[in-house]
Design a protein around this motif. Structure first.
Motif, PDB file in Angstrom:
ATOM      1  N   ILE A  16       0.833  -1.207   0.000  1.00  0.00           N
ATOM      2  CA  ILE A  16       0.000   0.000   0.000  1.00  0.00           C
ATOM      3  C   ILE A  16       0.866   1.254   0.000  1.00  0.00           C
ATOM      4  O   ILE A  16       0.565   2.234  -0.693  1.00  0.00           O
ATOM      5  CB  ILE A  16      -0.955  -0.020   1.217  1.00  0.00           C
ATOM      6  CG1 ILE A  16      -1.995  -1.132   1.040  1.00  0.00           C
ATOM      7  CG2 ILE A  16      -1.657   1.329   1.390  1.00  0.00           C
ATOM      8  CD1 ILE A  16      -2.757  -1.461   2.301  1.00  0.00           C
ATOM      9  N   GLU A  17       1.964   1.232   0.754  1.00  0.00           N
ATOM     10  CA  GLU A  17       2.868   2.383   0.754  1.00  0.00           C
ATOM     11  C   GLU A  17       3.460   2.613  -0.636  1.00  0.00           C
ATOM     12  O   GLU A  17       3.576   3.753  -1.099  1.00  0.00           O
ATOM     13  CB  GLU A  17       3.978   2.166   1.780  1.00  0.00           C
ATOM     14  CG  GLU A  17       3.503   2.319   3.223  1.00  0.00           C
ATOM     15  CD  GLU A  17       4.634   2.195   4.225  1.00  0.00           C
ATOM     16  OE1 GLU A  17       5.748   1.803   3.812  1.00  0.00           O
ATOM     17  OE2 GLU A  17       4.405   2.484   5.415  1.00  0.00           O
ATOM     18  N   ARG A  18       3.815   1.533  -1.311  1.00  0.00           N
ATOM     19  CA  ARG A  18       4.341   1.668  -2.664  1.00  0.00           C
ATOM     20  C   ARG A  18       3.267   2.221  -3.601  1.00  0.00           C
ATOM     21  O   ARG A  18       3.546   3.096  -4.432  1.00  0.00           O
ATOM     22  CB  ARG A  18       4.827   0.309  -3.185  1.00  0.00           C
ATOM     23  CG  ARG A  18       6.013  -0.258  -2.454  1.00  0.00           C
ATOM     24  CD  ARG A  18       6.626  -1.391  -3.244  1.00  0.00           C
ATOM     25  NE  ARG A  18       7.435  -2.259  -2.410  1.00  0.00           N
ATOM     26  CZ  ARG A  18       8.220  -3.216  -2.886  1.00  0.00           C
ATOM     27  NH1 ARG A  18       8.287  -3.407  -4.191  1.00  0.00           N
ATOM     28  NH2 ARG A  18       8.916  -3.989  -2.081  1.00  0.00           N
ATOM     29  N   LEU A  19       2.051   1.693  -3.481  1.00  0.00           N
ATOM     30  CA  LEU A  19       0.956   2.129  -4.342  1.00  0.00           C
ATOM     31  C   LEU A  19       0.681   3.622  -4.166  1.00  0.00           C
ATOM     32  O   LEU A  19       0.500   4.355  -5.141  1.00  0.00           O
ATOM     33  CB  LEU A  19      -0.296   1.316  -4.040  1.00  0.00           C
ATOM     34  CG  LEU A  19      -1.560   1.672  -4.828  1.00  0.00           C
ATOM     35  CD1 LEU A  19      -1.319   1.485  -6.323  1.00  0.00           C
ATOM     36  CD2 LEU A  19      -2.732   0.812  -4.360  1.00  0.00           C
ATOM     37  N   ILE A  20       0.652   4.069  -2.914  1.00  0.00           N
ATOM     38  CA  ILE A  20       0.424   5.490  -2.650  1.00  0.00           C
ATOM     39  C   ILE A  20       1.527   6.334  -3.286  1.00  0.00           C
ATOM     40  O   ILE A  20       1.268   7.386  -3.882  1.00  0.00           O
ATOM     41  CB  ILE A  20       0.349   5.749  -1.131  1.00  0.00           C
ATOM     42  CG1 ILE A  20      -0.924   5.111  -0.548  1.00  0.00           C
ATOM     43  CG2 ILE A  20       0.360   7.239  -0.834  1.00  0.00           C
ATOM     44  CD1 ILE A  20      -0.998   5.171   0.966  1.00  0.00           C
ATOM     45  N   ALA A  21       2.772   5.847  -3.176  1.00  0.00           N
ATOM     46  CA  ALA A  21       3.896   6.572  -3.785  1.00  0.00           C
ATOM     47  C   ALA A  21       3.752   6.618  -5.303  1.00  0.00           C
ATOM     48  O   ALA A  21       4.014   7.655  -5.933  1.00  0.00           O
ATOM     49  CB  ALA A  21       5.220   5.920  -3.387  1.00  0.00           C
ATOM     50  N   TRP A  22       3.339   5.502  -5.925  1.00  0.00           N
ATOM     51  CA  TRP A  22       3.145   5.472  -7.371  1.00  0.00           C
ATOM     52  C   TRP A  22       2.113   6.501  -7.817  1.00  0.00           C
ATOM     53  O   TRP A  22       2.203   7.050  -8.906  1.00  0.00           O
ATOM     54  CB  TRP A  22       2.656   4.093  -7.815  1.00  0.00           C
ATOM     55  CG  TRP A  22       3.633   2.978  -7.617  1.00  0.00           C
ATOM     56  CD1 TRP A  22       4.980   3.062  -7.380  1.00  0.00           C
ATOM     57  CD2 TRP A  22       3.330   1.584  -7.641  1.00  0.00           C
ATOM     58  NE1 TRP A  22       5.527   1.818  -7.254  1.00  0.00           N
ATOM     59  CE2 TRP A  22       4.540   0.880  -7.410  1.00  0.00           C
ATOM     60  CE3 TRP A  22       2.165   0.852  -7.839  1.00  0.00           C
ATOM     61  CZ2 TRP A  22       4.608  -0.507  -7.371  1.00  0.00           C
ATOM     62  CZ3 TRP A  22       2.216  -0.539  -7.813  1.00  0.00           C
ATOM     63  CH2 TRP A  22       3.433  -1.204  -7.580  1.00  0.00           C
ATOM     64  N   LEU A  23       1.141   6.747  -6.950  1.00  0.00           N
ATOM     65  CA  LEU A  23       0.037   7.642  -7.284  1.00  0.00           C
ATOM     66  C   LEU A  23       0.257   9.060  -6.753  1.00  0.00           C
ATOM     67  O   LEU A  23      -0.700   9.794  -6.517  1.00  0.00           O
ATOM     68  CB  LEU A  23      -1.279   7.061  -6.755  1.00  0.00           C
ATOM     69  CG  LEU A  23      -1.688   5.719  -7.385  1.00  0.00           C
ATOM     70  CD1 LEU A  23      -2.888   5.112  -6.664  1.00  0.00           C
ATOM     71  CD2 LEU A  23      -2.000   5.881  -8.871  1.00  0.00           C
ATOM     72  N   GLY A  24       1.506   9.404  -6.539  1.00  0.00           N
ATOM     73  CA  GLY A  24       1.833  10.778  -6.191  1.00  0.00           C
ATOM     74  C   GLY A  24       1.694  11.145  -4.735  1.00  0.00           C
ATOM     75  O   GLY A  24       1.739  12.324  -4.377  1.00  0.00           O
ATOM     76  N   GLY A  25       1.517  10.152  -3.871  1.00  0.00           N
ATOM     77  CA  GLY A  25       1.334  10.429  -2.456  1.00  0.00           C
ATOM     78  C   GLY A  25      -0.135  10.502  -2.084  1.00  0.00           C
ATOM     79  O   GLY A  25      -1.023  10.520  -2.944  1.00  0.00           O
ATOM     80  N   GLU A  26      -0.380  10.560  -0.789  1.00  0.00           N
ATOM     81  CA  GLU A  26      -1.764  10.582  -0.312  1.00  0.00           C
ATOM     82  C   GLU A  26      -2.366  11.972  -0.483  1.00  0.00           C
ATOM     83  O   GLU A  26      -1.695  12.988  -0.284  1.00  0.00           O
ATOM     84  CB  GLU A  26      -1.823  10.171   1.157  1.00  0.00           C
ATOM     85  CG  GLU A  26      -3.240   9.995   1.686  1.00  0.00           C
ATOM     86  CD  GLU A  26      -3.280   9.350   3.054  1.00  0.00           C
ATOM     87  OE1 GLU A  26      -4.362   9.326   3.664  1.00  0.00           O
ATOM     88  OE2 GLU A  26      -2.211   8.878   3.518  1.00  0.00           O
ATOM     89  N   ALA A  27      -3.630  12.014  -0.868  1.00  0.00           N
ATOM     90  CA  ALA A  27      -4.337  13.277  -1.037  1.00  0.00           C
ATOM     91  C   ALA A  27      -4.488  13.963   0.308  1.00  0.00           C
ATOM     92  O   ALA A  27      -4.723  13.306   1.339  1.00  0.00           O
ATOM     93  CB  ALA A  27      -5.699  13.038  -1.664  1.00  0.00           C
ATOM     94  N   GLN A  28      -4.362  15.271   0.318  1.00  0.00           N
ATOM     95  CA  GLN A  28      -4.523  16.038   1.549  1.00  0.00           C
ATOM     96  C   GLN A  28      -5.993  16.269   1.820  1.00  0.00           C
ATOM     97  O   GLN A  28      -6.822  16.280   0.918  1.00  0.00           O
ATOM     98  CB  GLN A  28      -3.796  17.383   1.423  1.00  0.00           C
ATOM     99  CG  GLN A  28      -2.307  17.256   1.187  1.00  0.00           C
ATOM    100  CD  GLN A  28      -1.606  16.530   2.336  1.00  0.00           C
ATOM    101  OE1 GLN A  28      -1.803  16.845   3.492  1.00  0.00           O
ATOM    102  NE2 GLN A  28      -0.786  15.523   1.988  1.00  0.00           N
ATOM    103  N   ALA A  29      -6.315  16.443   3.097  1.00  0.00           N
ATOM    104  CA  ALA A  29      -7.710  16.713   3.470  1.00  0.00           C
ATOM    105  C   ALA A  29      -8.152  18.009   2.802  1.00  0.00           C
ATOM    106  O   ALA A  29      -7.408  18.983   2.735  1.00  0.00           O
ATOM    107  CB  ALA A  29      -7.836  16.840   4.987  1.00  0.00           C
ATOM    108  N   ASP A  30      -9.388  18.000   2.303  1.00  0.00           N
ATOM    109  CA  ASP A  30      -9.901  19.171   1.591  1.00  0.00           C
ATOM    110  C   ASP A  30     -10.753  20.073   2.445  1.00  0.00           C
ATOM    111  O   ASP A  30     -11.429  20.975   1.952  1.00  0.00           O
ATOM    112  CB  ASP A  30     -10.707  18.733   0.356  1.00  0.00           C
ATOM    113  CG  ASP A  30     -11.869  17.823   0.723  1.00  0.00           C
ATOM    114  OD1 ASP A  30     -12.121  17.635   1.937  1.00  0.00           O
ATOM    115  OD2 ASP A  30     -12.547  17.316  -0.190  1.00  0.00           O
TER     116      ASP A  30
END
Length: 313
Positions: free
Chosen positions: A292-306
């Protein structure tokens, strides 16, 4: 024990909860048999099932919780109710010589449903929940987002409060998957494209699905150039697992690496089912957390709270 699917959620503002507190709250929501008039029920059940010699409703290992929700639902087909209602309506109209009004039929339908429900078959489904307290992530092992939300509701009811949102990434999975397919040079070094894909068009041109196909073929490139985007894509992380990534960030059709399964099978569990469960769980969560950590990194990191309030509370 090995999860087949995973819906991921981010926990917010979670205070420290000790094991004794968890035990007390979980026991209050323990599963019990359906009552005669209940159509469905959701409660906690021992993750080890009947293999456990005691009613151990959760396992806590190295900061990871494992809970299992038992969903019970009575199966009473609409056609069965309709057939019984039709027969009773025909008998009543024959006896009275008068047609039944619509409201009378609706009342009769409710009566028939209440009478047949206690005799209906009960279908049970076990849904596992993984809570990583180090990363404050929750993963739920089900193919259905609706079922995952039901289990979250049960956890929220159990704990009294639960601020949680679906895990999000800076780059949308559909956009990233489409880019990886169209340009191999954009693929992360540790990402391997599989042989399964689903492509959606922006209009009403339907969905193209492919299994056991060469995703780097000219035909695939033509579809992408035509404006289609990847909504599902099989991916692999060497030494960890293969899975199908969906456009809502769900991981489905998970298969763990053979080396990982072999490591689990060689572990000494003393022929104890609970020890086996906990060994498998620890190895699985280690692989999942890393993936999951790798996947999040592949996708540019975790989205910030809006700024929007998380679901629940």
């Amino acid at each position: 024990m090995w999860f087949k699917h995973l819906h991921l959620y981010r926990l917010h503002d979670v205070a420290h909860i000790d094991g004794g507190c968890i035990a007390e709250h979980v026991e209050a929501q323990e599963s019990r048999p359906l009552g005669g008039s209940e159509s469905r029920r959701l409660g906690w059940a021992p993750p080890a099932g009947r293999a456990s010699s005691r009613r151990q409703l959760y396992h806590h290992l190295q900061g990871h919780y494992l809970l299992t929700a038992l969903r019970q639902e009575r199966i009473l087909p609409t056609s069965v109710v309709r057939e019984e209602v039709d027969e009773r309506v025909a008998d009543i109209e024959a006896q009275t010589g008068l047609p039944m009004h619509r409201q009378e039929k609706l009342t009769l339908k409710e009566q028939v449903y209440e009478e047949l429900l206690p005799r209906a078959f009960v279908r049970s489904q076990r849904i596992d929940l993984w809570w990583d307290t180090h990363r404050q992530l929750i993963g739920i092992n089900t193919s259905s987002r609706k079922r995952a939300e039901e289990v979250l509701d049960l956890l929220r009811e159990t704990l009294g409060s639960l601020k949680v949102t679906p895990l999000g990434t800076r780059e949308l999975p559909m956009r990233a998957m489409t880019t990886w397919l169209g340009d191999p040079g954009t693929r992360p070094a540790d990402l391997v494209i599989g042989d399964q894909v689903e492509l959606k068009a922006k209009g009403d041109d339907g969905v193209v699905r492919g299994r056991q196909v060469d995703l780097d073929s000219d035909e695939m490139q033509q579809l992408l150039e035509g404006g289609r985007q990847a909504s599902k894509l099989a991916l692999s992380i060497e030494g960890r697992m293969t899975f199908v990534l969906h456009d809502d960030l769900a991981l489905k059709s998970i298969r763990f690496d053979d080396a990982l399964i072999d490591e689990a099978s060689q572990a000494d569990d003393g022929d104890d089912a609970v020890t086996r469960l906990e060994t498998d769980f620890l190895l699985m969560t280690r692989a999942l957390a890393d993936s999951i950590e790798r996947l999040i990194a592949w996708l540019g990191g975790e989205a910030q709270a809006d700024g929007n309030a998380p679901h629940g509370g």
